[in-house]
Design an enzyme around this catalytic site. Sequence first.
Site, PDB file in Angstrom:
ATOM      1  N   ASP A  89      12.213   4.955   1.188  1.00 18.90           N
ATOM      2  CA  ASP A  89      11.372   4.873  -0.012  1.00 18.90           C
ATOM      3  C   ASP A  89      10.190   5.846   0.015  1.00 18.90           C
ATOM      4  O   ASP A  89       9.326   5.783  -0.853  1.00 18.90           O
ATOM      5  CB  ASP A  89      10.891   3.430  -0.255  1.00 18.90           C
ATOM      6  CG  ASP A  89      10.321   2.764   0.992  1.00 18.90           C
ATOM      7  OD1 ASP A  89      10.148   3.464   2.009  1.00 18.90           O
ATOM      8  OD2 ASP A  89      10.071   1.549   0.941  1.00 18.90           O
ATOM      9  N   HIS A  98       6.098   1.737   3.418  1.00 16.44           N
ATOM     10  CA  HIS A  98       5.251   0.552   3.580  1.00 16.44           C
ATOM     11  C   HIS A  98       4.980   0.261   5.063  1.00 16.44           C
ATOM     12  O   HIS A  98       5.851   0.496   5.913  1.00 16.44           O
ATOM     13  CB  HIS A  98       5.937  -0.669   2.963  1.00 16.44           C
ATOM     14  CG  HIS A  98       6.253  -0.500   1.505  1.00 16.44           C
ATOM     15  ND1 HIS A  98       7.449   0.037   1.068  1.00 16.44           N
ATOM     16  CD2 HIS A  98       5.524  -0.780   0.401  1.00 16.44           C
ATOM     17  CE1 HIS A  98       7.437   0.082  -0.255  1.00 16.44           C
ATOM     18  NE2 HIS A  98       6.287  -0.406  -0.686  1.00 16.44           N
ATOM     19  N   HIS A 137       9.224  -6.521   7.094  1.00 19.31           N
ATOM     20  CA  HIS A 137       8.135  -7.397   6.622  1.00 19.31           C
ATOM     21  C   HIS A 137       8.354  -8.866   6.976  1.00 19.31           C
ATOM     22  O   HIS A 137       7.438  -9.681   6.817  1.00 19.31           O
ATOM     23  CB  HIS A 137       7.982  -7.288   5.099  1.00 19.31           C
ATOM     24  CG  HIS A 137       7.641  -5.918   4.612  1.00 19.31           C
ATOM     25  ND1 HIS A 137       6.537  -5.223   5.049  1.00 19.31           N
ATOM     26  CD2 HIS A 137       8.279  -5.094   3.729  1.00 19.31           C
ATOM     27  CE1 HIS A 137       6.501  -4.040   4.445  1.00 19.31           C
ATOM     28  NE2 HIS A 137       7.550  -3.934   3.643  1.00 19.31           N
ATOM     29  N   ASP A 156       9.062   4.233   6.890  1.00 22.03           N
ATOM     30  CA  ASP A 156       9.134   3.638   5.568  1.00 22.03           C
ATOM     31  C   ASP A 156       7.798   3.873   4.835  1.00 22.03           C
ATOM     32  O   ASP A 156       6.770   4.048   5.480  1.00 22.03           O
ATOM     33  CB  ASP A 156       9.372   2.133   5.768  1.00 22.03           C
ATOM     34  CG  ASP A 156       9.741   1.374   4.518  1.00 22.03           C
ATOM     35  OD1 ASP A 156      10.934   1.037   4.386  1.00 22.03           O
ATOM     36  OD2 ASP A 156       8.842   1.091   3.692  1.00 22.03           O
TER      37      ASP A 156
HETATM   38 ZN    ZN Z   1       9.241   0.175   2.114  1.00 21.37          ZN
END
Ligand code: ZN
Length: 375
Positions: free
Chosen positions: A252, A171, A133, A169
């Site tokens: 995650d 996200h 990110h 992931d």
């Molecule tokens: Zn993540």
Amino acid sequence: MTFGPVFLGGEIFRGSSYGSWHPLRVPRVSTVMDLARALGWLSAANYQAAPCAKPSVLSAFHDPDYLAALQRAEAEQDLPEADRAQYQLGTSSNPIFPEVYRRPATAAGGTLLATELIRDGGMAYSPAGGTHHGLPDRANGFCYLNDPVLGMLSLRQLGVRRIAYVDIDAHHPDGVAFAFTDDPEVLQISVHEERRWPFTGALDEVGVGNLYNLPVPRGFNDSEMALALERVIGPLVEGFRPDAVVLQCGADAVEEDPLSRLALSNNAHWAVVSALRPVAPRYLVLGGGGYNPWAVGRLWTGVWGTLLGAEIPERLPAEAEAVLRAVNWSGHSRARDPAEALFTTLRDAPRPGPVRDVVRERIAVLEGRFASAWV
Ligand SMILES: [Zn+2]
């Protein structure tokens, strides 16, 4: 040329924490190092300590002003309000903690050293990396630096042109997408939970034609991931004929994770690691998210075992079990009454399930796009 995979680790990941209320209060990389050693998978021959990267190196992607603010935050353990707002430092997501520069700079240093080690071919694993990110001029979503981007820029510097970046992931990797959206020689594939922060990564985003997003619904299971691997990830990466594959292997997306609502077992991640291993002469595997310390420790240790081609034991030896039992986690409902298997095994029981129509339809959309792109 390296002869086997290299593991980039570091003791800074054992002793540092984002603070007592942050999801990253838990140990992760140190658990993987300890478990791998207990299993006989880590030795002086395949382990290297990650160096702390200097701002002059990090400025390949990050603004010097931001890097200076990050160093100042570490030195002073504080920043003026205007700097906090501008650089998103000292927020609840991106706190100022004692190693707030050195820890991410060491994770980035590991990923950068990994790219040098595989310059002429080979495999490297930087589980502290995968901070996907991070943005050029500010911290974002627990990520102060963006080591996947820095690693890919380093590969470019080393003469590696075509890079396939795969991200599993929970996200969407908004920082990586920001950096490479206009680059026709970077293939980007992301599988991530729909309607979850950072709310980017829509199915219909195409970049310059090499961007493939598969947003998935809650409860995404092993059978659905197997179909995504078989129909999208595998054929796309192979068809792209990359010089290097970079896999962000955030932990995650498993059932036990407290921050997402997906339902994979760690077998799903290991299947992706294994499938992408033979595709390109260079293979860099990174960590990422993962907030249940037992689940992430087991998953990422199994990633290393998969890269080594090691057999995953049915039951962990006592020394490895002791590593997991020594990890404390509290403050979340999923921390209560952990399943016994989280301490005694590395491999989860598979979590198959129905392949839902919405998953099938989105996979078909992506398949339709690349079928027309490369034939
Ligand atoms: Zn993540």
